[in-house]
Design a protein around this motif. Sequence first.
Motif: not given
Length: 283
Positions: A39-46, A28-31
Amino acid sequence: MTPTRRPPRRDPYQLFHIQSDFAAGLAPHQIAAKHGLPLPAVLRIIRRRKDERLLNPFNLRQGAVRSRGATQLYWVGYIAAAGRLFLQGSVPTLVLTVDRRDTDHVTTMIDDLCTGHPTCEWCESSRDGLQAYVRDRELAQMLAEWGAPGADPSEGSVPVALIPSSLLSHFVRGYLEGGRGMPPFGRRHVPLSHSAVRHIALEGPKEFLAGLNAALSKHAGTSAGDIRARRNGLAILTYRGRAAARIVQFAYRGAERSLPRTASLRHPEEPSRSRNGAGSSTR
């Protein structure tokens, strides 16, 4: 009254690439670094959706679940044409403008797409007529990932390029049927056959219509339609003559879900040659 502040809407193509990166093994941090997102936005997406029956563009392109996508893509098309998705407030709301003959069809949509405890309220709009207000979090999340139109109808755009070609006809059928007031279904009577359709008009964002036009030219074998801008910020894609008939034939091929009143297009009454040698046709 519609609130003026609305949460940001993510580009469906960006969501697709983020989910593809995660499936490919990126952390997630790489994405987050790759796409310039917190990072919180990516975690919500995945994160995994509670209702895994509802497929976003990435899920739908996985072969194992593609067979389940026909009915959902029909509804994505119908909602993209007839609906507006309001994400603000405690519960996101889908507002559908519905022909009075099709109220039971909304119930069918809820049965197909919602498994929790959705609510549906009806109201009369002085401008748009009869409307259904459907509230369901999981449905709203799925529709947002598909780029369903929002309070400003020009801000949503379904990623046509991410629809598998084998399922495109279902999306097109839904979009045709959701286009209340647009030919061929804006008239009082539905045509009795594909060949009787001589005019189709599809309204939407110009970029979306350009993608749909290209997809139909490729997969439905039709000549390109005419796209013209409208004063409301949207555009109209128009097909006439044989091109219109061919699109309807394409859209109703293998129809699994459609408006009950379009039965004549699911089983068209095309003329057939008589066998008496006179060359006449019968019905």
